[in-house]
Motif scaffolding. Sequence first.
Motif, PDB file in Angstrom:
ATOM      1  N   VAL A 113       0.842  -1.205   0.000  1.00 60.24           N
ATOM      2  CA  VAL A 113       0.000   0.000   0.000  1.00 60.24           C
ATOM      3  C   VAL A 113       0.876   1.254   0.000  1.00 60.24           C
ATOM      4  CG1 VAL A 113      -1.649   1.373   1.334  1.00 60.24           C
ATOM      5  CG2 VAL A 113      -1.966  -1.091   1.155  1.00 60.24           C
ATOM      6  N   GLY A 114       1.842   1.290   0.927  1.00 62.77           N
ATOM      7  CA  GLY A 114       2.683   2.476   1.057  1.00 62.77           C
ATOM      8  C   GLY A 114       3.483   2.767  -0.195  1.00 62.77           C
ATOM      9  N   GLN A 115       4.020   1.717  -0.805  1.00 65.03           N
ATOM     10  CA  GLN A 115       4.836   1.920  -2.004  1.00 65.03           C
ATOM     11  C   GLN A 115       3.985   2.344  -3.201  1.00 65.03           C
ATOM     12  OE1 GLN A 115       8.396  -0.885  -2.490  1.00 65.03           O
ATOM     13  NE2 GLN A 115       7.031  -2.072  -1.214  1.00 65.03           N
ATOM     14  N   ILE A 116       2.796   1.759  -3.349  1.00 62.79           N
ATOM     15  CA  ILE A 116       1.919   2.169  -4.449  1.00 62.79           C
ATOM     16  C   ILE A 116       1.521   3.628  -4.275  1.00 62.79           C
ATOM     17  CG2 ILE A 116      -0.341   1.802  -5.530  1.00 62.79           C
ATOM     18  CD1 ILE A 116      -0.017  -1.195  -4.887  1.00 62.79           C
ATOM     19  N   ALA A 117       1.224   4.010  -3.029  1.00 58.64           N
ATOM     20  CA  ALA A 117       0.863   5.412  -2.768  1.00 58.64           C
ATOM     21  C   ALA A 117       1.996   6.349  -3.194  1.00 58.64           C
ATOM     22  CB  ALA A 117       0.522   5.601  -1.296  1.00 58.64           C
ATOM     23  N   LYS A 118       3.243   5.983  -2.855  1.00 55.17           N
ATOM     24  CA  LYS A 118       4.382   6.819  -3.261  1.00 55.17           C
ATOM     25  C   LYS A 118       4.507   6.873  -4.783  1.00 55.17           C
ATOM     26  CE  LYS A 118       7.343   8.459  -1.113  1.00 55.17           C
ATOM     27  NZ  LYS A 118       7.480   9.863  -0.620  1.00 55.17           N
ATOM     28  N   LEU A 119       4.371   5.713  -5.429  1.00 55.63           N
ATOM     29  CA  LEU A 119       4.500   5.664  -6.886  1.00 55.63           C
ATOM     30  C   LEU A 119       3.389   6.445  -7.585  1.00 55.63           C
ATOM     31  CD1 LEU A 119       5.542   1.917  -7.132  1.00 55.63           C
ATOM     32  CD2 LEU A 119       6.900   3.827  -7.983  1.00 55.63           C
ATOM     33  N   LYS A 120       2.251   6.570  -6.934  1.00 54.66           N
ATOM     34  CA  LYS A 120       1.104   7.282  -7.516  1.00 54.66           C
ATOM     35  C   LYS A 120       1.054   8.751  -7.084  1.00 54.66           C
ATOM     36  CE  LYS A 120      -1.314   3.862  -9.595  1.00 54.66           C
ATOM     37  NZ  LYS A 120      -1.770   3.895 -11.001  1.00 54.66           N
ATOM     38  N   GLY A 121       2.074   9.226  -6.369  1.00 55.34           N
ATOM     39  CA  GLY A 121       2.147  10.657  -6.103  1.00 55.34           C
ATOM     40  C   GLY A 121       1.624  11.129  -4.764  1.00 55.34           C
ATOM     41  N   ALA A 122       1.662  10.271  -3.741  1.00 54.82           N
ATOM     42  CA  ALA A 122       1.259  10.719  -2.403  1.00 54.82           C
ATOM     43  C   ALA A 122       2.176  11.843  -1.924  1.00 54.82           C
ATOM     44  CB  ALA A 122       1.323   9.555  -1.420  1.00 54.82           C
ATOM     45  N   SER A 123       1.611  12.787  -1.174  1.00 54.91           N
ATOM     46  CA  SER A 123       2.434  13.871  -0.621  1.00 54.91           C
ATOM     47  C   SER A 123       3.256  13.379   0.563  1.00 54.91           C
ATOM     48  CB  SER A 123       1.542  15.032  -0.178  1.00 54.91           C
ATOM     49  OG  SER A 123       0.620  14.599   0.814  1.00 54.91           O
ATOM     50  N   ARG A 124       2.726  12.387   1.283  1.00 56.97           N
ATOM     51  CA  ARG A 124       3.427  11.851   2.450  1.00 56.97           C
ATOM     52  C   ARG A 124       2.839  10.479   2.766  1.00 56.97           C
ATOM     53  NH1 ARG A 124       6.945  13.590   6.109  1.00 56.97           N
ATOM     54  NH2 ARG A 124       6.807  13.040   8.317  1.00 56.97           N
ATOM     55  N   VAL A 125       3.702   9.521   3.096  1.00 60.90           N
ATOM     56  CA  VAL A 125       3.260   8.172   3.479  1.00 60.90           C
ATOM     57  C   VAL A 125       3.867   7.829   4.831  1.00 60.90           C
ATOM     58  CG1 VAL A 125       3.338   5.711   2.910  1.00 60.90           C
ATOM     59  CG2 VAL A 125       2.964   7.391   1.097  1.00 60.90           C
ATOM     60  N   ILE A 126       2.983   7.464   5.776  1.00 62.33           N
ATOM     61  CA  ILE A 126       3.399   7.133   7.134  1.00 62.33           C
ATOM     62  C   ILE A 126       2.970   5.699   7.427  1.00 62.33           C
ATOM     63  CG2 ILE A 126       3.116   7.709   9.585  1.00 62.33           C
ATOM     64  CD1 ILE A 126       1.916  10.328   7.347  1.00 62.33           C
ATOM     65  N   GLY A 127       3.819   4.946   8.104  1.00 68.41           N
ATOM     66  CA  GLY A 127       3.470   3.578   8.470  1.00 68.41           C
ATOM     67  C   GLY A 127       3.681   3.319   9.942  1.00 68.41           C
TER      68      GLY A 127
END
Length: 339
Positions: free
Chosen positions: A166-180
Amino acid sequence: MSALPTTGREWHLVARPHGWPTPEDFALREAAVPEVGEGQILVRTKHFSVDPYMRGRMNDVKSYVPPFQLDQPMDGGAVGEVIASRDDSIAVGDHVLHGFGWREYAVVDAKRAAKVDPSLAPLTAYLGVLGMPGLTAYAGLLEVASFKEGDAVFVSGAAGAVGSEVGQIAKLKGASRVIGSAGSDEKVRVLVEEYGFDAAFNYKNGDVSEQLKGAAPEGIDVYFDNVGGDHLEAAISSLNVHGRAAICGMISMYNSTEPTPAPRNLAMVIGKRLRLQGLLVSDHAALQPQFVEEVSAWIRSGELKYGETKVSGIENGVEAFLGLLRGENTGKMIVSLEG
């Protein structure tokens, strides 16, 4: 041609767990391998999957998946080699994905098996990053949570097979910030250094709400929930107006013997106009071709990384499952029958 096996070992559920499962709730038994009928194949298992949802199937309650039956083989995702076939679409030597794990040999209706190509990705990938957990991550983020470029995303259970993707797809799709969030300092390190999360925290190191606010001072737009409980409560506090949450799992509650308190701040859902939506991967089968095409390309390019924790030997299948519930895996937990 060597003779086909007549018996094989398989794991049975012999008692319904109360709270945390124990090894005594399971038995590894020798059983006859059924005859291969018309339209069927015989598969030698190479790897099978253990997953958090299996804990719910050990309870005798009506749910979205039927419960495991006592004194019967358990099932789940598995990949293996076809060693006999009575169906024209699948040949001996082919590799297939099917739903009859937890055993050495499985007789499967050919129409319920999917051929997989070990030259495109390792066989174990079809149980994790390219399999059911991967599609769960993809569909949950993009369809259920309606992710859009620029969103800030929080993922609980982020070092597991679903959360890490989930986190990596979000980054690849342009998330402004990903927190886990994860349950050890080493997993936190892996999330930031290997999977590219912007921030991560160990939920055992302090109050989850406070740690999330520190990691996302401007709030979050999307929450992908694998944990429930205090994580869902923290996310509701941090979600911005019109935030969305995909509710995938609640592993914090799976072994509870008493009802757990709901998030105590549910009233915030009204003022913030939040959307909390449950997620079952089976509702999103239509996304499968798009998912495999996009994610396999990211794997080949090295843009998407995935972890696996392998336990060797069918005799260690239950210990692998219990280890999964204790959070001992990073990435997909797999039981390997090879070597």
